[in-house]
Write an enzyme that holds these catalytic residues in place. Structure first.
Site, PDB file in Angstrom:
ATOM      1  N   HIS A  98       0.856  -1.197   0.000  1.00  0.00           N
ATOM      2  CA  HIS A  98       0.000   0.000   0.000  1.00  0.00           C
ATOM      3  C   HIS A  98       0.893   1.248   0.000  1.00  0.00           C
ATOM      4  CE1 HIS A  98      -3.172   2.740   0.494  1.00  0.00           C
ATOM      5  NE2 HIS A  98      -3.860   2.164   1.467  1.00  0.00           N
ATOM      6  N   ALA A 117      -0.220   4.173  -1.351  1.00  0.00           N
ATOM      7  CA  ALA A 117      -1.140   5.233  -1.806  1.00  0.00           C
ATOM      8  C   ALA A 117      -1.786   5.966  -0.629  1.00  0.00           C
ATOM      9  CB  ALA A 117      -2.235   4.605  -2.680  1.00  0.00           C
ATOM     10  N   HIS A 118      -2.582   6.973  -0.959  1.00  0.00           N
ATOM     11  CA  HIS A 118      -3.581   7.591  -0.083  1.00  0.00           C
ATOM     12  C   HIS A 118      -3.041   8.238   1.188  1.00  0.00           C
ATOM     13  CE1 HIS A 118      -6.518   4.439  -1.992  1.00  0.00           C
ATOM     14  NE2 HIS A 118      -6.024   5.287  -2.876  1.00  0.00           N
ATOM     15  N   TYR A 122      -0.579   7.234   3.324  1.00  0.00           N
ATOM     16  CA  TYR A 122      -0.037   6.409   4.417  1.00  0.00           C
ATOM     17  C   TYR A 122       1.493   6.350   4.316  1.00  0.00           C
ATOM     18  CZ  TYR A 122      -4.887   5.514   5.290  1.00  0.00           C
ATOM     19  OH  TYR A 122      -6.212   5.690   5.582  1.00  0.00           O
TER      20      TYR A 122
END
Ligand code: FNR
Length: 368
Positions: A169, A171-172, A174
């Site tokens: 992950h 993305a977004h 974090y």
């Protein structure tokens, strides 16, 4: 149906999929003390039986301090949690599906916005944090090395348990994404600096370590977004040249699939390039790698109109298939439709448009 390109098989290294539809990773918070139970396994099995080509799990956190902010978000470490994931993948395989876990560290968003952050000075875009809200600990080089090692252990566990691939992950807003962003990463050592390529160093090392753990044939996906948390307007790479400088080192480090998170798949990535390619389209063009598109697939009324073979609007299924047919991307992820309806894929394939369900936030309360 205007075409059946969504329902052609796809193969990459050891990953063989029956169709092009991917379940997007979606946090559900049904894993008390970080342990996914039988209900979570049954939830994913229903998607496998519903003919989803590839299931990506909800974000599941690696074993480092402050990786999470919710006791009901699953862990990807510890005997109990890994036994839970063993059951999940066995159920998905029994249902005829394929699955990869999405490995996650929330960075400063962990521990209720006091988690680990790239640097003491930390300025998030508007949707992430208010000024001064990031009270967490700036990561030392040791913390970075430990975190990379924790992702490596989780990757090795994913392979050992029998998962078909994995996703990181990035993305977004974090942890990994926090390093990419100049305002959030104001380090002056080798993990920071003016160049996006320098701020990508942690991601590059992380991908290298994961690759070292899983070998060449196991597929590694990296999820990226230009947007950060709920600030949808910001952009990390403003031109194709900047995007290439950001992604080429990651491709060389061992990323097989770039999962390109957008809110609406039909939106062109760059305004001034005379092209309607979306984020996944540009990434595929610039890196030559497999890409997944995502964002409001199947949510609009127009999508259903196109599906039913009626006059279709640009946002309809026609538009998705037009882009798929011209090889803009390889795979298509679907989020909210698969929260409300485990049989969404079958309904699309079989033309049962009258049976499609609408999404509402109410659906998050239970595992359907
Ligand atoms: C998400 N999304 C998300 N993304 C991610 O990379 N990891 C995650 O854990 C989550 N969690 C999550 C929870 C919920 C309830 C939603 C609705 C979304 C984003 C998701 O993967 C996807 O990109 C978006 O939902 C857009 O796709 P749809 O819903 O428009 O098809």
């Amino acid at each position: 149906m205007p075409s059946n390109a969504l329902f052609t098989p796809f193969a990459l290294k050891s990953l063989h999929l029956k169709n092009r539809i991917v379940m997007a990773p979606m946090t559900r918070s049904f894993s008390p003390n970080g342990v996914p139970g039988a209900d979570v396994a049954a939830y994913y099995r229903r998607r496998a039986e519903g003919q989803v080509g590839l299931i990506l799990s909800e974000g599941t956190v690696v074993e480092r301090p402050a990786s999470s902010n919710d006791p009901n978000i699953p862990h990807f470490y510890g005997e109990q949690a890994l036994a839970g994931w063993q059951h999940v993948i066995d159920e998905v395989h029994a249902g005829g599906g394929k699955m990869g876990p999405q490995l996650w560290h929330m960075g400063v968003m962990g521990e209720h916005r006091s988690g680990w952050k790239p640097s003491e000075n930390f300025e998030g875009p508007s949707g992430l944090l208010k000024p001064g809200e990031a009270t967490g600990k700036a990561m030392t080089e040791n913390d970075i090395a430990d975190t990379i090692a924790a992702f490596g252990r989780a990757a090795a566990d994913a392979q050992r348990l029998g998962f078909d691939c994995l996703e990181l992950h990035g993305a977004h807003g974090y942890l990994i994404d926090q390093f990419f962003w100049a305002g959030m990463n104001q380090r002056t050592d080798a993990y920071g600096g003016d160049a996006l390529a320098a701020r990508s160093r942690i991601a590059v090392e992380l991908v290298q370590e994961v690759r070292r753990q899983v070998g060449e044939e196991f597929v590694i996906s990296l999820r990226l977004s230009q947007w950060k948390q709920q600030d949808y307007e910001v952009k990390l790479a403003h031109t194709p040249q900047e995007m290439e400088a950001w992604l080429q080192p990651l491709a060389e480090a061992g990323v097989d699939i770039f999962h390109c998170s957008q809110r609406r798949f039909w939106e062109p990535e760059f305004e001034n390039e005379g092209s309607d390619l979306n984020f996944a389209g540009w990434v595929k063009k610039l890196t030559g790698k497999t890409t997944i598109t995502v964002g409001s697939v199947g949510l609009s009324g127009e999508f259903l109109a196109g599906f039913a073979g009626e006059a279709s609007e640009p946002r309809a299924l026609d538009e998705l298939l037009r882009r798929l047919d011209r090889n803009e991307f390889d795979l298509v992820a679907v989020g909210r439709q698969l929260i409300v309806d485990p049989n969404w894929v079958e309904k699309i394939e079989q033309g049962r448009s009258g049976e499609l369900k609408g999404y509402s936030r109410e659906a998050l309360r239970t595992l359907v």
